[in-house]
Design an enzyme around this catalytic site. Sequence first.
Site, PDB file in Angstrom:
ATOM      1  N   GLU A   1       0.812  -1.205   0.000  1.00 43.93           N
ATOM      2  CA  GLU A   1       0.000   0.000   0.000  1.00 43.93           C
ATOM      3  C   GLU A   1       0.856   1.271   0.000  1.00 43.93           C
ATOM      4  O   GLU A   1       0.576   2.200  -0.742  1.00 43.93           O
ATOM      5  CB  GLU A   1      -0.918  -0.007   1.236  1.00 43.93           C
ATOM      6  CG  GLU A   1      -1.919   1.130   1.303  1.00 43.93           C
ATOM      7  CD  GLU A   1      -2.976   1.083   0.199  1.00 43.93           C
ATOM      8  OE1 GLU A   1      -3.101   0.034  -0.461  1.00 43.93           O
ATOM      9  OE2 GLU A   1      -3.652   2.111  -0.007  1.00 43.93           O
ATOM     10  N   ASP A   2       1.904   1.289   0.799  1.00 43.90           N
ATOM     11  CA  ASP A   2       2.617   2.551   1.023  1.00 43.90           C
ATOM     12  C   ASP A   2       4.044   2.627   0.493  1.00 43.90           C
ATOM     13  O   ASP A   2       4.700   3.654   0.641  1.00 43.90           O
ATOM     14  CB  ASP A   2       2.655   2.863   2.537  1.00 43.90           C
ATOM     15  CG  ASP A   2       1.262   3.096   3.098  1.00 43.90           C
ATOM     16  OD1 ASP A   2       0.398   3.564   2.328  1.00 43.90           O
ATOM     17  OD2 ASP A   2       1.035   2.803   4.281  1.00 43.90           O
TER      18      ASP A   2
END
Length: 745
Positions: free
Chosen positions: A80-81
Amino acid sequence: MDPILAQFEGLVEQIRKNNRGANLERVREAFRYADAQHAGQVRKSGEPYITHPLHVASIVAELELDTDSIVAALLHDCIEDTGSTHEDIAKLFGETVAGLVEGVTKLTRVQYVTKEEEQMENLRKMLMAMSQDVRVILIKICDRLHNMRTLQFQPPKKQREKALETMEIYAPIAHRLGMQRVKWELEDLALQYLDPIGYKEIEQDLAAKSSAHEEFMASVQKRINDRLAAEGINATAYGRVKHIYSIYRKMYTQNKTMDEIFDLYAFRVIVDDIPNCYNVLGCIHDLFKPVLGRFKDYIGTPKPNGYQSLHTTVIGREGIPFEVQIRTQEMHHTAEYGVAAHWKYKQGLANGSLGSEETFEWVRKLLESQQDTDAEEFVRSLKVDLFADEVFVFTPQGDVKSLPAGANPIDFAYSIHSAIGNKMTGAKINGRIVPFDTPLQNGDIVEIITSKNAHGPSRGWVKLCKSNEARNKIRQWFKKERREENIATGKVMLENELRRLGIPVADVVSEENLPHILKKVGSGSWDDLCAAIGYGGMTAVKAGGRIKDELARLGKLQGAKAPAPLPQQGGMIYPGGVGGGGNIPGLQKAPKHTESGIVVEGLGNCMVKFAKCCTPVPGDPVIGFITRGYGVSVHRADCPNAQFDHTDAQVAGRWVNVAWVEGDLESYRTALELTAVDRDGLALDVATVLSTLKVKVSGLSARSMEDATAVVMVELEVKDKTQLQQVTHKLGQIHGVSTVKRVTG
Ligand code: MN
């Protein structure tokens, strides 16, 4: 030492102590990788980002999950990041870990925009269904727990959103998975943001009296321990004040002050084996005065989420009531960690992966022996939740729709509205145009493109769609196209109307009149006219009126009779008629036997259904209503829904004579309503009488009314009215029952 490294070494130490058999080298590699990936990122708290995955991994390790779960927890925000992909992680840490990280990422991406309770339940289910491996939802819950513990760093709007989501979605999931400890912490954390004042009030009240609480608990604990020691029972007893949200809920739902809350305290006694649970119970009831009706045996009958314990509430010398929970060490572990606890026990198995049907064998086994209906429901819902009998998708507005697994845009369109399905010309999933038969995945956003000029469903759709709803609606659309049926129903309606107008059908269809009439009503043939009426394209009243006008113009209107009401055949069919069995005189040629046990005048054996409002049984005077496309609906003649205005031809024309004949159905479903003096055991007595009479019961519910009476609803199946009268009579004899009546309207 560098604080991050120190935190990591703390985690390693924790794993070494709790998670025997964990592969620390893999954990170390995962940490190095995640640390490098998140380099430079900071949390809102100002701490380096990697502290978050480290904390989440620590919570996961606390649940005693396996190495793959701990590794996945360390990596859970990488996709996700950071720049990591599924492939990167799979290459370095294996497909299982990559699958877990990907699963957590998907859950993270789900958007919550909804508020209604029903939608919340669907969202919970969606999250569980998306976590094909239970470890995914467990890691996600740990992630949420750490985010809630550090929520003070978020802006107020985000705090509220996350707190609400936690209360509505994650705490109930933790509860369903039996993770009591996590559930409590999530609820208390969420409450701090949802009602800070209410939370503080309770917190302060508890703090102010904390020494009194401690003193009380210590004294009770000592008395229990002394007694058990004297009895030679090996046990650990300790007390606690219940968690804040549970006190809060009691105060607000029961509108009570803190002082009025029954059992603020809970004591636990943990013993070695089940026989000792019952021994301890005996001692407790001897030491303190038990509160009647508060003893619960969740060992003999575990809760749906697998929870086992003996519960009792007693009152001590001080006059303060408190709850005592008695359980074994193993039950205690399950109570605290739920599904996660079970994971620990399964770890020895070669293939310990969760998410398989097998995993929940323990729940099933646990529940098989009991009659708890909740339990069955739980197994069913757990199965639905985790093994994806359903798929959950979003509308473009963010509402969640639940559909059968494998459903496609056709099912989705019809689940919104049949008009959407019938006008569908295209479909988009997550913004991309897709073929109609593309299976929907959990979390997809589905959009249907419609056009006014759509030609309607294609016949092939019936086979493509997966839901009964869509199938039925498509069939219905084609049914409208089914000419023969429309002709048959239209004919009955028109003939009824002509009879009302006093016009013999023979006059209308005679060779000499018919062409004029058809021209007047604009139909190509008699069948066309009937089909139009059956389909709803023209009303029988309008057709009747035009026919009458035309016959008058031709001078063929015989005697110009005043409109007659529908004939009172046999005096039994119509409301107000005299009851009794028998045949409809006009039905001599009708079959003596039909599937449903009903013949309809003019139609003979046609599709019949029994009205749910009054549930007629053979022997009841009945009347039929011609529905559009659903056959004839049979009501009891005295049903309020069957009282119609005889002068309103448009309505009256759709009511037809029906009669009972011999049928294939062995029993008919109907319903009774009992009014009685409210007392314990009333429903049981009703059930007993029904079972003595060997009546098949499909529903029984009792509810207490405010005036100390109770209303019992019974849904049952009977052969005919005579049997129903016997049942009614017997039920009326039950102690306290004042009336027994049929349910109508
Ligand atoms: Mn996270």
